[in-house]
Every structure is written in structure tokens, then in C-alpha cells.
Scaffold this motif. Structure first.
Motif, PDB file in Angstrom:
ATOM      1  N   SER A 138       0.760  -1.380   0.001  1.00  0.00           N
ATOM      2  CA  SER A 138      -0.005  -0.142   0.274  1.00  0.00           C
ATOM      3  C   SER A 138       1.076   1.334  -0.212  1.00  0.00           C
ATOM      4  O   SER A 138       0.299   2.335  -0.703  1.00  0.00           O
ATOM      5  CB  SER A 138      -0.854   0.072   1.274  1.00  0.00           C
ATOM      6  OG  SER A 138      -1.736  -0.815   1.360  1.00  0.00           O
ATOM      7  N   ILE A 142      -0.788   4.610  -1.838  1.00  0.00           N
ATOM      8  CA  ILE A 142      -1.482   5.292  -1.186  1.00  0.00           C
ATOM      9  C   ILE A 142      -0.113   6.479  -0.737  1.00  0.00           C
ATOM     10  O   ILE A 142       0.423   6.117   0.194  1.00  0.00           O
ATOM     11  CB  ILE A 142      -2.260   4.765   0.041  1.00  0.00           C
ATOM     12  CG1 ILE A 142      -2.429   3.732  -0.241  1.00  0.00           C
ATOM     13  CG2 ILE A 142      -2.701   5.334   0.566  1.00  0.00           C
ATOM     14  CD1 ILE A 142      -4.661   3.673  -0.704  1.00  0.00           C
ATOM     15  N   VAL A 143      -0.604   7.436  -1.528  1.00  0.00           N
ATOM     16  CA  VAL A 143       0.327   9.077  -1.107  1.00  0.00           C
ATOM     17  C   VAL A 143      -0.459   9.751   0.191  1.00  0.00           C
ATOM     18  O   VAL A 143      -1.589  10.259  -0.163  1.00  0.00           O
ATOM     19  CB  VAL A 143       0.925   9.418  -2.299  1.00  0.00           C
ATOM     20  CG1 VAL A 143       2.130  10.539  -2.410  1.00  0.00           C
ATOM     21  CG2 VAL A 143       1.234   8.573  -3.139  1.00  0.00           C
ATOM     22  N   THR A 144       0.218   9.867   1.267  1.00  0.00           N
ATOM     23  CA  THR A 144       0.196  11.312   1.962  1.00  0.00           C
ATOM     24  C   THR A 144       0.996  12.277   2.451  1.00  0.00           C
ATOM     25  O   THR A 144       2.012  12.531   1.863  1.00  0.00           O
ATOM     26  CB  THR A 144       0.197  10.324   2.937  1.00  0.00           C
ATOM     27  OG1 THR A 144       1.235  10.021   3.518  1.00  0.00           O
ATOM     28  CG2 THR A 144      -1.334   9.020   3.168  1.00  0.00           C
ATOM     29  N   PRO A 153      -4.426  11.619   3.157  1.00  0.00           N
ATOM     30  CA  PRO A 153      -3.825  10.634   1.796  1.00  0.00           C
ATOM     31  C   PRO A 153      -3.929  12.956   0.597  1.00  0.00           C
ATOM     32  O   PRO A 153      -4.466  13.463   0.806  1.00  0.00           O
ATOM     33  CB  PRO A 153      -5.300  10.069   1.494  1.00  0.00           C
ATOM     34  CG  PRO A 153      -6.057  10.094   2.663  1.00  0.00           C
ATOM     35  CD  PRO A 153      -5.802  10.465   3.051  1.00  0.00           C
ATOM     36  N   THR A 158      -3.148   9.588  -5.414  1.00  0.00           N
ATOM     37  CA  THR A 158      -3.057   8.660  -4.664  1.00  0.00           C
ATOM     38  C   THR A 158      -3.935   7.784  -6.080  1.00  0.00           C
ATOM     39  O   THR A 158      -4.162   6.055  -6.181  1.00  0.00           O
ATOM     40  CB  THR A 158      -3.624   8.473  -3.488  1.00  0.00           C
ATOM     41  OG1 THR A 158      -2.742   9.035  -2.490  1.00  0.00           O
ATOM     42  CG2 THR A 158      -4.473   7.034  -3.377  1.00  0.00           C
ATOM     43  N   TYR A 159      -5.431   8.362  -5.963  1.00  0.00           N
ATOM     44  CA  TYR A 159      -5.789   7.769  -7.060  1.00  0.00           C
ATOM     45  C   TYR A 159      -5.719   7.383  -8.554  1.00  0.00           C
ATOM     46  O   TYR A 159      -5.024   6.207  -9.557  1.00  0.00           O
ATOM     47  CB  TYR A 159      -7.331   8.670  -7.253  1.00  0.00           C
ATOM     48  CG  TYR A 159      -8.218   8.900  -6.671  1.00  0.00           C
ATOM     49  CD1 TYR A 159      -8.329   7.619  -5.591  1.00  0.00           C
ATOM     50  CD2 TYR A 159      -8.890   9.954  -6.534  1.00  0.00           C
ATOM     51  CE1 TYR A 159     -10.031   8.406  -4.861  1.00  0.00           C
ATOM     52  CE2 TYR A 159     -10.226  10.099  -5.266  1.00  0.00           C
ATOM     53  CZ  TYR A 159      -9.772   9.140  -4.047  1.00  0.00           C
ATOM     54  OH  TYR A 159     -10.558   9.350  -3.113  1.00  0.00           O
ATOM     55  N   LYS A 161      -2.330   6.853  -8.984  1.00  0.00           N
ATOM     56  CA  LYS A 161      -1.352   5.538  -8.848  1.00  0.00           C
ATOM     57  C   LYS A 161      -2.069   3.937  -8.347  1.00  0.00           C
ATOM     58  O   LYS A 161      -2.270   3.192  -9.266  1.00  0.00           O
ATOM     59  CB  LYS A 161      -0.508   5.047  -8.013  1.00  0.00           C
ATOM     60  CG  LYS A 161       0.562   6.731  -7.765  1.00  0.00           C
ATOM     61  CD  LYS A 161       1.660   6.549  -6.504  1.00  0.00           C
ATOM     62  CE  LYS A 161       2.276   7.573  -6.347  1.00  0.00           C
ATOM     63  NZ  LYS A 161       3.482   6.870  -6.813  1.00  0.00           N
ATOM     64  N   ALA A 182       0.810   3.658   4.277  1.00  0.00           N
ATOM     65  CA  ALA A 182       1.290   4.593   3.073  1.00  0.00           C
ATOM     66  C   ALA A 182       2.557   4.948   3.290  1.00  0.00           C
ATOM     67  O   ALA A 182       3.317   5.628   3.924  1.00  0.00           O
ATOM     68  CB  ALA A 182      -0.058   6.125   3.358  1.00  0.00           C
ATOM     69  N   THR A 200      -8.494   3.128   4.247  1.00  0.00           N
ATOM     70  CA  THR A 200      -7.400   2.528   2.636  1.00  0.00           C
ATOM     71  C   THR A 200      -8.620   2.283   2.134  1.00  0.00           C
ATOM     72  O   THR A 200      -8.926   2.164   0.679  1.00  0.00           O
ATOM     73  CB  THR A 200      -6.676   1.647   2.682  1.00  0.00           C
ATOM     74  OG1 THR A 200      -6.150   1.790   4.510  1.00  0.00           O
ATOM     75  CG2 THR A 200      -5.623   0.970   2.494  1.00  0.00           C
TER      76      THR A 200
END
Ligand code: ADP
Ligand code: ASP
Ligand code: MG
Length: 447
Positions: A138, A142-144, A153, A158-159, A161, A182, A200
Motif C-alpha cells: 500500500s 497511497i500517497v499522503t 491522503p 493516490t487515485y 497510482k 501509506a 484505505t
């Protein structure tokens, strides 16, 4: 595609993972993407280990680590994977013991191991029990931002990726990912806050355009009250996103409060289901309003809340008083849950006690402040509250002699919240549950 998220108790042992395997197998035609939490109480145990290490109890921390390793080894049989991860963890723990300081970044580094391991363990179990499964880390999708332990996020990245990585794999295989974890754009591990695996799941669902997000847990669905207080609470069959979000925000732990946001954006229904009783229909959370003969859908509550009473040192509240108050909370990164005001004073509640001393000190520069500890927030939630006169009267009547410290209604139109002393919490919830759920609308509740 559907997303199926299994919480800690649903993957707490080999036996529990076997149940998950059967549930996933029976839904392969819907192309599931599986999101798992850490096994059982692993996250709590990791955080305790970190506290012990920085608190000068290095040996105790390492002993606890061995016991946690043995647990993972026993339930998974994955000797090499478990050993590698625990060697890395032991290095981290020893480092913390030397430093004697726990930063949010190192908390994330440590607590991430729960989901890193559980996701590998579940993938391996699937592969050995007839499911063509593939693991996705993950932290790669998932980038934050950098707010460690409560990271937010970055949706666009994120979307992008998720959509690049997941659907091609999910065509042929069951993708398994860890919840909660993340990373920042620079690849530093972050986490989404306690209970964040639900979040998530909905991020993944929105990212890949899933047709449904299933949250598998240890209760039959969203219930009319916390089952710890009302053991025979009733299952809510269907509820709207905004009602569910209010309940989650005010303490219904069954759903992380951030979960509904991506689901609303993608208009994806969320189902809450019981992994021990998969035949039960669960709760459906949807965008359409749910009308019911009952005024409310459920009662949420949250103990261990602090009430701050802030009184202007002038005879009345000068303009700018509110701004100064909220700036103090902002500087201390503490969110306020409920607010009530009078001519000279403001009462508000917080549930993060960490910064309270600093907050009170800053407020005292321009106001008188008192703090009431061990208070509780209770919140009744339902679309009908906005159309029904006399709900407040029913609440106060039902509460009888219980002292209500603060009330808030109207901010969202569909909830009525109030504060009672911690010691009155259970009695208050029981009284309200009796008042509002004596007769149940069978279209919405399971009796
Ligand atoms: P998971 O590990 O599956 O994420 P959680 O412990 O986070 O599970 O959430 C499920 C728990 O939420 C239930 O066991 C129950 O004790 C608690 N809970 C609190 N309020 C409610 C409610 N209104 N409906 C259902 N469960 C609730
Ligand atoms: N394992 C994490 C926690 O215990 C996330 C989750 O279970 O949702 O908070
Ligand atoms: Mg949870």
C-alpha cells in the motif's frame, strides 16, 4: 470489482484467516480487492513496545517483541518473512531505546509493521488455499502528506497510482493490500490514524471505481448503539452516508470517520458485514436518504472527553474573542468536537488530551479557563430529527435526573449532541435507547 476490508479481529489467527479465505472464495466472480488490518491487537502491542523502549525499559520491549514475533510465526508459519520483519523491528526498537524519544515519524515506522506483515501473511495463506493472490504494498500506491500518525491522503496522486496498478492485476488475481499504511511523496512510511484501514478500503474503492466497498468486522453491522453499552442493540439495515459519517465522527468505532468521503465522491455503497456470520445481510450505507418511522438511526458516544469552559475576562465577549480561542486550538493541532456559547463564556470539548496543558496556558493569557475531565459526548443521529418537533423534549425526559452539561443541535440538522459526566454515560445511553428504539421500523431495523 469490489473492495473487501477485513479488520483486526477478522484476521486475528490462522483460523480467522481461513474464514476470510472462504468468504473471498465465494465472491471471486466480483473480482475482489482485499484490504487487511494488522492481526488482532498487533497495532496496540507495537505501540506499547515503542513506549517501553523510549521509557527506559529496553529489555521488556524486546521481550514483548519476541512474544509478538512468536504469535505471528505460530499463526502464519512464514518463518523467513516473519524473521526478516522482526529483525528490522528489533533494530528500530533498539534505536529508540538509545534515543529515548519517540517522534511521530518513528511511531509510524513501528506501527506500520502490523499491516505490512498481515498483508503478506494473508496473501500467502490465499496462495496455499486455492486463491490466485498477489500482494501490493500500500505504501507504493497511497500517497499522503507528512502529518505522521494522522496523515492525509493526496487524492489525485493516490487515485492515479491506484488506477494504474490495481485493475490490471485484479483482472486475473485477488489483490491483497495492508490498510492503514501509506507513504509520503518521498517514500517515507506514514499511517492514516487509528482505525484507518477502513479509510484505505474506501480510497482503493474510489481509486479503482469499485462497485461496492465491504467492511468485514466482528459485529453484524452498524447497530443502534455501541454493543459494549447495549448488548442487544439492533442492526441498522440501511443508512445514509451523512448519517453514518456523523455516527462515526461521534464515536461509532465500527467505521473510521474519513471512510465515507471517498465513497461519496465515487458514489460507491459501503456494506458493513460480520466475518463470523457472513450470512447476515449487514448494513448498507448509501447516498440516498433513508426514511424511517423511527426518528433516529443510532446513538453514538465517546467517553474520556474534556470540557473546557472559557470565560471572557471582560464583562462580555469582545469581537475577536472566538477567533483568538480557535487560533489556540489550531496552533496546538487539536480539534474541537462540540461548542456552546453564552454572552460571556464558551464551552467546548476535545478528545485529544495531549496538548491540553499548553492550550489552557495560552487561553489564560486572555480568559479564565476551567477544565472538566472524564466527560462523555452522546450524539443521536437521524435524518428525521430535522423534520420532527419535540425530539429535544423526548431526550431530556428520557434522561430524567441525569445532568446534561452542554447541548448542541442544528449544526448538521440531523444530529443532537450533548455532554454528560463520564459516570452517567451508560445510564444515559440505556435510557435513550429505550426511548427511541422501543418500536422498530422493520424496513430499517432488524428486531
Ligand atoms: P475492526 O477491527 O474490524 O476494524 P473495530 O473494533 O474497529 O473493528 O470496530 C468494530 C467495533 O465497533 C465493534 O466490535 C463494536 O464494539 C464497536 N462499535 C461501537 N459503536 C458501534 C455501533 N454503533 N455499531 C456497531 N459497532 C459499534
Ligand atoms: N491496525 C490499525 C489500528 O489498529 C488500523 C485498523 O485496524 O484499522 O488502528
Ligand atoms: Mg476499525
Amino acid at each position: 470489482m469490489i473492495v473487501m476490508k477485513f479488520g483486526g479481529s477478522s484476521v486475528e489467527s490462522a483460523e480467522a484467516i481461513q474464514r476470510v479465505t472462504e468468504i473471498v472464495k465465494s465472491r471471486l466472480d466480483r473480482r475482489p480487492i482485499v484490504v487487511v488490518s494488522a492481526m488482532g491487537k498487533t497495532t496496540n502491542r507495537l505501540l506499547t513496545i515503542a513506549d517501553l523502549a523510549v521509557g527506559g525499559q529496553r529489555d521488556e520491549a524486546l521481550r514483548e517483541l519476541v512474544s509478538l514475533r512468536d504469535f505471528h510465526l505460530r499463526e502464519s508459519g512464514m518463518e523467513r518473512t516473519v524473521d526478516e520483519h522482526f529483525q528490522e523491528l528489533a533494530e528500530l526498537v533498539k534505536g529508540l531505546a538509545v534515543l529515548g524519544e519517540l517522534t511521530p515519524r518513528s511511531i509510524d515506522a513501528i506501527s506500520s509493521f502490523g499491516e505490512r506483515l498481515s498483508s503478506l501473511i494473508v496473501t500467502n495463506y490465499f496462495q496455499h488455499h486455492g486463491i490466485n493472490a498477489v500482494h501490493v504494498d500500500s505504501r507504493k500506491v497511497i500517497v499522503t502528506d507528512h502529518r505522521h500518525t494522522q496523515a492525509i491522503p493526496l487524492l489525485e496522486q493516490t487515485y492515479a497510482k491506484l488506477v494504474a496498478a490495481i485493475p490490471p492485476l485484479a483482472k486475473q488475481q485477488v489483490v491483497v493490500m495492508g490498510g492503514f499504511i501509506a507513504s509520503t511523496e518521498n517514500g517515507v512510511t506514514t499511517t492514516l490514524g487509528r482505525g484507518g484501514s477502513d479509510f484505505t478500503a474506501s480510497l482503493v474503492g474510489a481509486g479503482v471505481g469499485a462497485e461496492e466497498i465491504q467492511i468485514w468486522t466482528d459485529v453484524d453491522g452498524m447497530l443502534t448503539a455501541d454493543p459494549a453499552i447495549i448488548p442487544n442493540a439492533h442492526r441498522v439495515k440501511v443508512i445514509s452516508f451523512i448519517e453514518a459519517a456523523e455516527l462515526a465522527y461521534f464515536g461509532a468505532k465500527v467505521l473510521h470517520p474519513a471512510t465515507v468521503m471517498p465513497a461519496i465522491d465515487g458514489n460507491i455503497p459501503v456494506l458493513i458485514l460480520n466475518s463470523r456470520r457472513p450470512q447476515v445481510e449487514g448494513t448498507r450505507i448509501q447516498s440516498a436518504t433513508v426514511l424511517s418511522k423511527n426518528v433516529i438511526k443510532s446513538i453514538a458516544c465517546k467517553g474520556q472527553v474534556l470540557v473546557l469552559n472559557i470565560r471572557s475576562t471582560r464583562m462580555f465577549m469582545a469581537h475577536g474573542f472566538m477567533r483568538r480561542i480557535f487560533e489556540v486550538f489550531d496552533r496546538n493541532q487539536t480539534s474541537v468536537d462540540m461548542v456552546a456559547t453564552s454572552e460571556v463564556s464558551v464551552s467546548l470539548t476535545i478528545d485529544q488530551p495531549e496538548r491540553v496543558e499548553a492550550i489552557v496556558a495560552e487561553l489564560r493569557e486572555f480568559a479564565e479557563v476551567s477544565v472538566d475531565e472524564n466527560q462523555a459526548i452522546i450524539c443521536i443521529v437521524g435524518e428525521n430529527i430535522r423534520h420532527t418537533p419535540g425530539v429535544g423534549a423526548r431526550v431530556f425526559n428520557a434522561l430524567g435526573g441525569i445532568n446534561v452539561r452542554m447541548v448542541s443541535q442544528g449544526a448538521s440538522a440531523l444530529n443532537l449532541g450533548f455532554v454528560v459526566a463520564g459516570g452517567d454515560l451508560n445510564a444515559a445511553v440505556q435510557a435513550l435507547h429505550g426511548e427511541f428504539f422501543a418500536d422498530l421500523d422493520p424496513a430499517v431495523f432488524d428486531a
